[in-house]
Design a protein around this motif. Structure first.
Motif, short mmCIF file in Angstrom:
data_model
loop_
_atom_site.label_atom_id
_atom_site.label_comp_id
_atom_site.label_asym_id
_atom_site.label_seq_id
_atom_site.Cartn_x
_atom_site.Cartn_y
_atom_site.Cartn_z
N HIS A 182 -7.67 2.98 -11.11
CA HIS A 182 -8.49 1.87 -11.62
C HIS A 182 -9.95 2.31 -11.61
N GLU A 225 -8.38 -3.73 -18.22
CA GLU A 225 -8.18 -4.66 -17.12
C GLU A 225 -8.13 -6.06 -17.67
N HIS A 271 -6.55 -8.35 -12.86
CA HIS A 271 -7.53 -8.83 -11.88
C HIS A 271 -7.20 -10.29 -11.60
N HIS A 316 -7.23 -4.53 -6.73
CA HIS A 316 -8.25 -4.79 -5.70
C HIS A 316 -7.69 -5.30 -4.37
N ASP A 374 -11.88 1.10 -8.39
CA ASP A 374 -12.75 0.17 -9.12
C ASP A 374 -14.17 0.73 -9.23
ZN LIG Z 1 -11.36 -6.02 -11.44
#
Ligand SMILES: [Zn+2]
Length: 356
Positions: free
Chosen positions: A41, A148, A189, A235, A300
Motif C-alpha cells: 500500500h 484505494e 480504506h 491500515h 501507506d
Molecule cells: Zn488509506
C-alpha cells in the motif's frame, strides 16, 4: 442513540512528525534482520498526467526501497472525493520499473464515482454501466486489483477529505463481483465505527461530521455478498477513531474467510501495533500469529516529487515515511522468522498474484 464522547489525547500524524522527527525507535529494536519485504500500500502523488513527475517519484521510491530492503511496492491513487489521477498516470512507471512497482486502480476514478453516487438515493443504470466499464478497463490495463477505495475515511488535516459510503452500497457490491470475476483484491480504506459516536476531539479537521455513524454491519454484508471477493482492509495497527482494535480484527477474521488486512503498524494513537515509544502491542501480535495468512504490510507511505502543486496533505504524510518504515522493520524483526516471511512477502505474492 447512545453517544459517547471519546476525548482521548491523540496527536495527529503531522504533529508527531513535527514534534519528534524520525528518531523515535532506536536500533536496539532489531533483534534480527527481517530480509526483504513487499509494501502492498504505497502512494506516488503528482499532478494528473504529469508523467515526468510520476517518473521522478518512482525513482525516489526505488532509492528508498533499495535502502529499506523493499522488493516490490503496490502503488495506487489515494481514495479521492473528486476525479484525479489514476492508472493512466502511473501505468508508465509500472511498465518501466516492473516488477518492482505494480499498481492498483480506481482511487482517482471509481472512488469519486462511488462518493458521488452515495449522495443520491438511487444509482442509475447509466452510473452502474460507467462504473463497471471503468473497473473493467482498470484490470485490462494490468492493475493487480482495485484501490484505494474508501467506504469510511476520516479527515486528518483540513486538506484531507472526509468520505463516507455504506460498505454495502450497490456500487461496492458491483465492484466486489467484478473483482471476484478477475480474481483480484479490493484495497479498502475503512475507519471502523462500532457504535454511533461523537467525533473525537482529536479529529479536529472541520471536514469531519459531528457524529460518526456505526458502519461495521455494512462491511459484514459486503464481505458476505461474494465470498470469492478478497477484501484487503487497509491500515490495521493505527486507529484515528478508537474502534480499530485487535479484538475487532480477530472477530472479523473469524467470521469472514475472504478478509485480509494490510498493516500500517506505527502511529501516535493509543493501542498502535508498534507505538513510537514503548513495547509492541502483543494483543495485535497474537492476532497475527493466529491468522498468519491474512496480513500483509502496507506502509501507506507517500512520495511526492518537487513539482507537485496539489493540496498539502500528501507532503505532510510523506514526512512520516521514515518513522513508519522503522516501525515495519521493528515489527518484522519481532515476529518469528516464518511469520515474518509470510507477512513480509509471501502473503502479498499470493494475494496480489505477483508471480504471474
Ligand atoms: Zn488509506
Amino acid at each position: 442513540m447512545k453517544l459517547r464522547l471519546r476525548a482521548r489525547c491523540l496527536i495527529n500524524f503531522a504533529a508527531l512528525v513535527t514534534i519528534f522527527g524520525g528518531s523515535l525507535i532506536g536500533p536496539d529494536a532489531y533483534a534480527q534482520p527481517p530480509g526483504d519485504w513487499i509494501d502492498a500500500h504505497f502512494h506516488l502523488v503528482a499532478d494528473k498526467d504529469d508523467l515526468e513527475s510520476f517518473d521522478e517519484a518512482a525513482r525516489m521510491a526505488l532509492e528508498s526501497m533499495d535502502a529499506a530492503g523493499i522488493r516490490t511496492i503496490a502503488i495506487m491513487s489515494p481514495p479521492r472525493p473528486k476525479e484525479n489521477f489514476d492508472i493512466e498516470s502511473i501505468a508508465g512507471v509500472v511498465k518501466k520499473y516492473g516488477p518492482r512497482i505494480v499498481m492498483l486502480g480506481g482511487g482517482g476514478t471509481l472512488n469519486p464515482m462511488l462518493q458521488e453516487a452515495a449522495r443520491s438515493s438511487v444509482v442509475s443504470e447509466e452510473v452502474r454501466r460507467r462504473f463497471a466499464e471503468t473497473a473493467q478497463r482498470i484490470i485490462a490495463s494490468g492493475a493487480k486489483g482495485f484501490g484505494e477505495i474508501a467506504a469510511h475515511h476520516v479527515s486528518l488535516t483540513p486538506s484531507h477529505g472526509y468520505e463516507s459510503v455504506p460498505a454495502d452500497h450497490p456500487l461496492l457490491l458491483l465492484l466486489a463481483d467484478i473483482a471476484a470475476q478477475h480474481d483480484v483484491p479490493i484495497d479498502l480504506h475503512f475507519d471502523p465505527v462500532s457504535e454511533d459516536v461523537e467525533k473525537p476531539a482529536t479529529l479536529s479537521s472541520p471536514k469531519n461530521p459531528p457524529v460518526l455513524k456505526e458502519n461495521i454491519k455494512g462491511l459484514e454484508r459486503l464481505l458476505a455478498h461474494n465470498r470469492k471477493t478478497r477484501i484487503v482492509w487497509a491500515h490495521a495497527g493505527v486507529d484515528p477513531v478508537g474502534f480499530f482494535t485487535p479484538k475487532l480484527a480477530r472477530e472479523m477474521l473469524g467470521r469472514h474467510p475472504n478478509l485480509w488486512f494490510s498493516v500500517r503498524p506505527t502511529g501516535p494513537t493509543p493501542g498502535a501495533m508498534v507505538p513510537p515509544k514503548g513495547p509492541i502491542n502483543e494483543a495485535w501480535i497474537a492476532v497475527l500469529r493466529d491468522f498468519p495468512d491474512r496480513f500483509v504490510i502496507g506502509s501507506d507511505n507517500f512520495v511526492v516529487p518537487a513539482r507537485y502543486t496539489g493540496p498539502d496533505a500528501p507532503r505532510i504524510f510523506a514526512q512520516r515515511a521514515e518513522v513508519q518504515r522503522r516501525g515495519i522493520l521493528r515489527l518484522l524483526s519481532h515476529l518469528p522468522p516464518d511469520l515474518a516471511r509470510r507477512i513480509g512477502y509471501e502473503n502479498a505474492e499470493r494475494l496480489y498474484r505477483l508471480n504471474r
